[in-house]
Design an enzyme around this catalytic site. Structure first.
Site, short mmCIF file in Angstrom:
data_model
loop_
_atom_site.label_atom_id
_atom_site.label_comp_id
_atom_site.label_asym_id
_atom_site.label_seq_id
_atom_site.Cartn_x
_atom_site.Cartn_y
_atom_site.Cartn_z
N SER A 68 8.71 -7.87 1.81
CA SER A 68 9.20 -6.99 0.74
C SER A 68 8.10 -6.50 -0.20
O SER A 68 8.39 -5.83 -1.18
CB SER A 68 10.23 -7.74 -0.12
OG SER A 68 11.34 -8.07 0.64
N GLY A 69 6.86 -6.89 0.09
CA GLY A 69 5.78 -6.51 -0.81
C GLY A 69 5.15 -7.71 -1.52
O GLY A 69 4.50 -7.56 -2.56
N THR A 70 5.35 -8.88 -0.93
CA THR A 70 4.82 -10.13 -1.51
C THR A 70 3.30 -10.06 -1.69
O THR A 70 2.78 -10.42 -2.76
CB THR A 70 5.13 -11.32 -0.57
OG1 THR A 70 6.43 -11.14 -0.03
CG2 THR A 70 5.00 -12.64 -1.27
N THR A 71 2.62 -9.58 -0.65
CA THR A 71 1.15 -9.55 -0.67
C THR A 71 0.66 -8.66 -1.81
O THR A 71 -0.27 -9.02 -2.55
CB THR A 71 0.63 -9.00 0.69
OG1 THR A 71 1.36 -9.62 1.74
CG2 THR A 71 -0.84 -9.24 0.86
N TRP A 72 1.30 -7.53 -1.95
CA TRP A 72 0.93 -6.57 -3.01
C TRP A 72 1.17 -7.18 -4.40
O TRP A 72 0.27 -7.18 -5.26
CB TRP A 72 1.81 -5.33 -2.83
CG TRP A 72 1.44 -4.13 -3.65
CD1 TRP A 72 0.29 -3.94 -4.36
CD2 TRP A 72 2.24 -2.96 -3.83
NE1 TRP A 72 0.32 -2.71 -4.97
CE2 TRP A 72 1.51 -2.09 -4.65
CE3 TRP A 72 3.50 -2.56 -3.36
CZ2 TRP A 72 2.00 -0.84 -5.04
CZ3 TRP A 72 3.98 -1.32 -3.73
CH2 TRP A 72 3.24 -0.47 -4.56
N HIS A 135 9.50 -17.96 -1.21
CA HIS A 135 10.52 -17.09 -0.62
C HIS A 135 11.90 -17.71 -0.80
O HIS A 135 12.89 -17.15 -0.34
CB HIS A 135 10.27 -16.92 0.88
CG HIS A 135 9.08 -16.07 1.23
ND1 HIS A 135 8.82 -14.86 0.64
CD2 HIS A 135 8.10 -16.26 2.16
CE1 HIS A 135 7.72 -14.35 1.18
NE2 HIS A 135 7.26 -15.18 2.08
N SER A 165 9.74 -3.93 9.04
CA SER A 165 8.51 -4.64 8.75
C SER A 165 8.56 -6.06 9.33
O SER A 165 7.61 -6.54 9.95
CB SER A 165 8.29 -4.68 7.24
OG SER A 165 7.06 -5.27 6.94
N GLY A 292 2.77 0.30 5.00
CA GLY A 292 2.94 0.36 3.54
C GLY A 292 3.64 1.62 3.07
O GLY A 292 3.27 2.18 2.05
P1 A3P Z 1 5.18 -2.40 6.35
O1 A3P Z 1 5.35 -3.35 7.50
O2 A3P Z 1 6.40 -1.55 6.15
O3 A3P Z 1 3.94 -1.61 6.42
P2 A3P Z 1 4.92 -8.90 2.57
O4 A3P Z 1 3.67 -8.78 1.78
O5 A3P Z 1 6.09 -9.36 1.75
O6 A3P Z 1 4.73 -9.67 3.82
O7 A3P Z 1 5.33 -7.41 2.98
C1 A3P Z 1 4.59 -6.72 3.93
C2 A3P Z 1 4.82 -5.24 3.75
O8 A3P Z 1 4.13 -4.77 2.59
C3 A3P Z 1 4.25 -4.45 4.92
O9 A3P Z 1 5.07 -3.27 5.02
C4 A3P Z 1 2.85 -4.15 4.42
O10 A3P Z 1 2.23 -3.07 5.08
C5 A3P Z 1 3.14 -3.82 2.97
N1 A3P Z 1 1.98 -4.00 2.09
C6 A3P Z 1 1.01 -4.95 2.16
N2 A3P Z 1 0.12 -4.80 1.19
C7 A3P Z 1 0.51 -3.73 0.46
C8 A3P Z 1 -0.04 -3.07 -0.67
N3 A3P Z 1 -1.17 -3.49 -1.25
N4 A3P Z 1 0.63 -2.00 -1.16
C9 A3P Z 1 1.75 -1.56 -0.57
N5 A3P Z 1 2.33 -2.14 0.51
C10 A3P Z 1 1.70 -3.22 1.03
#
Ligand code: A3P
Length: 324
Positions: A68-72, A135, A165, A292
């Site tokens: 859901s954007g955890t890494t970001w 999570h 994703s 992303g």
């Molecule tokens: P997609 O697979 O749709 O590209 P999580 O971090 O929760 O595992 O989520 C991963 C999703 O966030 C992936 O989506 C990934 O590409 C996207 N993502 C990772 N880093 C990001 C960033 N810095 N900004 C925006 N989206 C990001």
């Protein structure tokens, strides 16, 4: 007499055998434990987290549904909270050398730890404010987190995009283990039943939403789409929420823009550190960066799938203020 270790294994087996189970996403089953689905290998660390973790009021927790954007969000939170330690955001910043999952650990997915301790990380002595991820749904969090005054930033994402994703991510992991791909259809059926890592997604989202409404000072509820639309606004909001607001001087000096750039999809995906090696749980760093984008699901889902997931969302989310 059985040894302590055997007793733990024996007790866990009894516990695991008593849980509802479904096919998982690799060779392991998923079990429904404490209100969410997870593989058996996580049950012990989840249990250890629930029973042994002591929250501090100064803790900052990044909570989310996987993909859901955890890494970001971890990157943003880390850069915001630690900005006084790094004079230059461009040079020598830890986010240029480490994946956010290495800087902001997840305690409940730390692998097989049999001694009830959080492995590798000296948790009680982590520098304050401690920043970590989870999570787990809100009601399943360690009581100590629920009852403390720590700050929780939650991020969720349109279930259509989250599913795509998730499915692509799972298949990358499967490929690495030389397993065949899970079909889109099979994974989708399970996802709609709520069977995915830390799902059902609706319970995960609604638990944090409820808490954010009842205690807005405790839980900040964010959506991936909102961050995409106005990351500047939300970066400021996150900074205020965690108690590290930007000063006027910082705003004027472009600190916010620098943080946003450092954590942007492009710079994270392109950073040489994220192009090789593994982060938490031996997952390839590059697997965390795919496209992303918002709306990539149109390239994957059939009209009947769209109808089905829309119906699930309508059923599960319509009573709430949450919409996508
Ligand atoms: P997609 O697979 O749709 O590209 P999580 O971090 O929760 O595992 O989520 C991963 C999703 O966030 C992936 O989506 C990934 O590409 C996207 N993502 C990772 N880093 C990001 C960033 N810095 N900004 C925006 N989206 C990001």
């Amino acid at each position: 007499t059985i040894s302590e270790e055997n007793k733990v294994i024996h007790d866990y087996n009894n516990l695991i055998l008593s849980l509802p189970r479904e096919n998982g996403c690799d060779t392991q089953y998923f079990y429904f434990y404490h209100g969410f689905w997870c593989p058996s290998t996580l049950i012990q660390s989840v249990n250890s987290f629930q029973n042994n973790f002591h929250a501090k009021d100064s803790d900052i927790v990044v909570a989310s549904m996987p993909k859901s954007g955890t890494t970001w969000l971890k990157g943003l939170a880390y850069a915001i909270v630690n900005r006084q330690h790094f004079t230059s955001l461009e040079n020598n910043h830890p986010l240029l050398s480490f994946n956010p999952h290495e800087l902001v650990p997840h305690f409940e997915v730390s692998g097989n730890n049999t001694d009830g301790q959080m492995p590798q990380i000296d948790v009680p002595n982590m520098v304050e404010p401690r920043l970590y991820g989870t999570h787990m749904p809100f009601p399943s969090l360690p009581k100590s987190i629920q009852e403390s005054n720590c700050k929780i930033i939650y991020i969720c994402r349109n279930p259509f995009d989250t599913f795509v994703s998730y499915w692509t991510f799972i298949n990358k992991l499967r490929l690495k283990k030389s397993l065949t791909e899970l079909t889109l259809e099979e994974s989708f059926e399970r996802y709609c039943k709520g069977i995915c890592f830390f799902g059902p997604f609706w319970d995960n989202m609604l638990g944090y939403l409820k808490e954010s409404i009842e205690r807005p000072d405790r839980v900040l509820f964010l959506k991936y789409e909102d961050l995409k639309e106005d990351v500047n606004f939300h970066t400021k909001r996150i900074a205020e929420f965690v108690g590290f607001p930007f000063t006027e001087e910082e705003e004027n000096n472009g600190v916010i823009e620098n943080i946003i750039k450092l954590c942007s999809f492009e710079s994270m995906k392109e950073s040489s550190e994220n192009k090789s090696g593994t982060a938490a749980l031996k997952i390839e760093r590059e697997f965390f960066f795919r496209k992303g984008e918002i709306g990539d699901w149109v390239n994957y889902l059939s009209p009947s799938m769209i109808k089905k997931l829309s119906k699930v969302m309508e059923e599960k989310l319509s009573g709430s203020s949450l919409s996508f």
